[in-house]
Write a protein that holds these residues in place. Structure first.
Motif, PDB file in Angstrom:
ATOM      1  N   ASN A 217       0.828  -1.199   0.000  1.00 21.02           N
ATOM      2  CA  ASN A 217       0.000   0.000   0.000  1.00 21.02           C
ATOM      3  C   ASN A 217       0.868   1.258   0.000  1.00 21.02           C
ATOM      4  O   ASN A 217       1.279   1.745   1.046  1.00 21.02           O
ATOM      5  N   THR A 219      -0.010   4.249  -0.828  1.00 19.63           N
ATOM      6  CA  THR A 219      -0.743   5.394  -0.272  1.00 19.63           C
ATOM      7  C   THR A 219      -0.601   5.463   1.243  1.00 19.63           C
ATOM      8  O   THR A 219      -0.380   6.534   1.819  1.00 19.63           O
ATOM      9  N   GLU A 222       2.877   6.681   2.110  1.00 14.65           N
ATOM     10  CA  GLU A 222       2.973   8.127   1.927  1.00 14.65           C
ATOM     11  C   GLU A 222       2.303   8.878   3.084  1.00 14.65           C
ATOM     12  O   GLU A 222       2.794   9.909   3.546  1.00 14.65           O
ATOM     13  N   THR A 223       1.197   8.323   3.556  1.00 18.89           N
ATOM     14  CA  THR A 223       0.511   8.928   4.699  1.00 18.89           C
ATOM     15  C   THR A 223       1.390   8.907   5.941  1.00 18.89           C
ATOM     16  O   THR A 223       1.471   9.890   6.698  1.00 18.89           O
TER      17      THR A 223
END
Length: 472
Positions: A217, A219, A222-223
Motif C-alpha cells: 500500500n 498510499t 505516503e501517509t
C-alpha cells in the motif's frame, strides 16, 4: 537437619509452576505473576519440609533477585532510551528512511541481518530490539507484513548478534563459568551460530516471498511519511545518535553508564532539534512517548517507552529470579540435573542432556543468567572426565541459555519484546527461527561428533565447585 530433596520433592515446584501457568493461559488469563508466586510458595514449603528455616529461604529468594539487579537497571534505562529516542526524532528518522529505501521482497532478511549487526556492535539484544527493532516493526507493518513475522526476525537477528558479541554479558559469563578463553568460546560458537544464521536468513526470505507480492500500500506509506514529517524534524544527522551508541559500546564503556549517556543524549537532541522542553523529556523518560500523528498504525507503534513500560517486565524478572534462587538454594536443580547426568552414556546424549537441562532451567526461571550458570556448574566435571573440551560445554549452555530462552513465553526476552512491540509472545515464538536452528545444529553435532573438540580425560577428583561470577 537439612536433607537433599527426593526426585518427587524436586519436581513438585516445577509441577506447580507448569500447572498454574497452564491454568493462567487457558482459564484465568492473568499472566505469569500468580503462577510464579505459586511456584515460589511451593518451593518454600518443600524447603521447610527439607529442614531449611524461613530466614534461609528468604536469603535464597533475595540472593536470586540480587543477581538480576544489573539486568533490571538496564531494562529501566532502556525504557528511558526508547522514550527519548522517539521524542528526539531518532526512531522516526530510522522509520522514515527505512520506508523509502527498504525493498519489500527482501524486508524480513534485511531485518535479521541489520538487527544482528546492531546487536554484535552493541553487545545487547535488548538495545537492538528497543531501537532498530522498534523502527523495523513500524516499517514492516506499513509494508503489510504480519507483526509476528517481523518480531521473529528482529529477535532472531538480535540474539544472533548477542551470542557472538564479545561485549555481551552472557557471552562473557558462559566461558568464565567453565574457565575458557572468551575468544576461544566465540570462535567455537561460529560452528553453530553461522550456519543457523544463514538458514534463518533463507527461512525469512522464503516466508517473505509467501506473505507479500510486493504490491504494498503505497498510499498508506505516503501517509505515514507525511505524518512523520509533520510531527518531527527528520534529518540524516539524527542517525548520529545510534553511531554514538555504537562508539560507546565498542570502547567497552560499562553498559549501565553507557546507556545512561545515550538516554541523556536523546533528551538533549529532543530539546535542541525538536524544540521540546525539559519537562517533556522527563515525561518521555518516565511515561514514554505518546504519538499523535493521526495514523493509527504509526501511533500505536510510536507510543512507547518510559520507565513505566518496563515495570511489568521488571516484576516478572523479580518473580522468576526469586523462584530460581529458592530452587537453587534447596538443591532442586542439582537433583534434577544429576538425575539426567546419570543416564548419559554417549557424547551425543551428553550434548543433548546439556541442552535439555539448560532449557529446563530457562523454562522454570525464565532467566538467562541462571540457565547458563547452573548447567555449567553441574556438567563441567562430566565433560572433563570424558575428555570433551569445555568449549563444547560453554557453546551448549549459550545455545540453550542465551538463545533458547527466547522460546519461553514468560522468559525475560519474550516478555520484554512482547511489551515493547505490543504483541503476544505466543504469536511470535514460532517464528524465532534462529533459536530452533541453533538447538537443532548442536544436537546434530553431538551425535555426529562434528566440531566436538576432544581433550585428555581428567581424573574424577578434579571436579570444581563454581560460584556465581561477580559480573552477574
Amino acid at each position: 537437619m537439612r536433607r537433599e530433596p527426593g526426585i518427587w520433592q524436586a519436581l513438585l515446584p516445577l509441577i506447580a509452576l507448569i500447572g498454574a501457568a497452564a491454568c493462567s493461559i487457558f482459564f484465568w488469563k492473568v499472566g505469569m505473576y500468580i503462577p510464579f508466586m505459586i511456584g515460589i510458595v511451593t518451593s518454600a514449603l518443600v524447603g521447610k519440609r527439607l529442614g531449611y528455616s524461613w530466614n534461609e529461604l528468604q536469603h535464597f529468594l533475595t540472593n536470586g533477585v540480587s543477581k538480576a539487579l544489573p539486568a533490571i537497571f538496564i531494562l529501566l534505562i532502556i525504557g528511558t532510551i526508547v522514550g527519548t529516542w522517539i521524542l528526539s526524532g531518532t526512531i522516526p528518522t530510522l522509520i522514515y528512511y527505512g520506508l523509502e529505501l527498504i525493498q519489500p521482497n527482501f524486508f524480513l532478511p534485511t531485518v535479521v541481518i541489520t538487527s544482528g549487526i546492531v546487536a554484535i556492535t552493541l553487545g545487547s539484544s535488548f538495545t537492538s530490539i528497543a531501537t532498530i527493532g522498534l523502527a523495523f516493526m513500524a516499517i514492516g507493518t506499513s509494508l503489510g507484513f504480519a507483526p509476528a513475522h517481523i518480531a521473529g526476525a528482529i529477535i532472531s537477528g538480535a540474539f544472533f548478534g548477542d551470542k557472538l558479541s564479545p561485549l555481551s554479558d552472557t557471552t562473557n559469563i558462559a566461558p568464565a563459568m567453565v574457565d575458557v578463553n572468551l575468544f576461544d568460546h566465540v570462535k567455537h560458537m561460529m560452528w553453530d551460530t553461522i550456519p543457523a544464521f544463514i538458514l534463518t536468513v533463507i527461512a525469512f526470505w522464503i516466508l517473505g516471498l509467501n506473505t507479500t507480492t510486493g504490491d504494498f500500500n503505497k498510499t498508506q506509506i505516503e501517509t505515514i511519511l507525511n505524518g512523520l514529517d509533520n510531527v518531527f524534524v527528520i534529518h540524516p544527522l539524527l542517525l548520529l545518535l545510534p553511531v554514538v551508541t555504537i562508539i560507546l559500546m565498542v570502547r567497552r564503556i560499562p553498559a549501565i553508564p553507557a546507556l545512561v549517556v545515550v538516554s541523556a543524549l536523546g533528551g538533549l537532541v529532543a530539546i535542541i532539534v525538536q524544540g521540546n522542553t525539559v519537562s517533556e523529556v522527563m515525561q518521555s523518560m518516565t511515561s514514554g512517548f505518546v504519538s499523535e500523528t493521526g495514523n493509527e498504525t504509526l501511533d500505536s507503534l510510536l507510543s512507547k517507552g518510559g520507565i513505566d513500560s518496563m515495570l511489568s517486565t521488571v516484576a516478572l524478572v523479580t518473580f522468576a529470579t526469586s523462584l530460581g534462587g529458592i530452587m537453587e538454594g534447596i538443591h532442586v536443580f542439582d537433583v534434577l540435573i544429576n538425575r539426567l547426568i546419570e543416564r548419559v552414556k554417549s557424547t551425543g546424549s551428553l550434548i543433548s542432556t546439556t541442552l535439555l537441562s539448560t532449557f529446563f532451567v530457562s523454562f522454570v526461571s525464565g532467566a538467562m543468567y541462571l540457565a547458563i550458570i547452573l548447567p555449567s556448574k553441574a556438567f563441567l566435571s562430566v565433560y572433563r572426565e570424558r575428555g570433551i573440551s569445555e568449549t563444547n560445554l560453554s557453546r551448549n549452555v549459550e545455545a540453550a541459555g542465551t538463545v533458547g530462552v527466547t522460546l519461553i513465553p514468560w522468559g525475560v526476552p519474550a516478555v520484554f519484546a512482547s511489551g515493547l512491540m505490543d504483541i503476544s509472545p505466543y504469536s511470535f515464538i514460532p517464528f524465532i527461527f534462529f533459536a530452533y536452528f541453533v538447538l537443532l545444529i548442536n544436537v546434530i553435532y553431538g551425535y555426529t561428533g562434528f566440531t566436538i573438540t576432544k581433550e585428555e580425560p581428567a581424573l574424577p577428583s578434579e571436579k570444581e565447585n563454581w560460584e556465581y561470577p561477580k559480573t552477574v
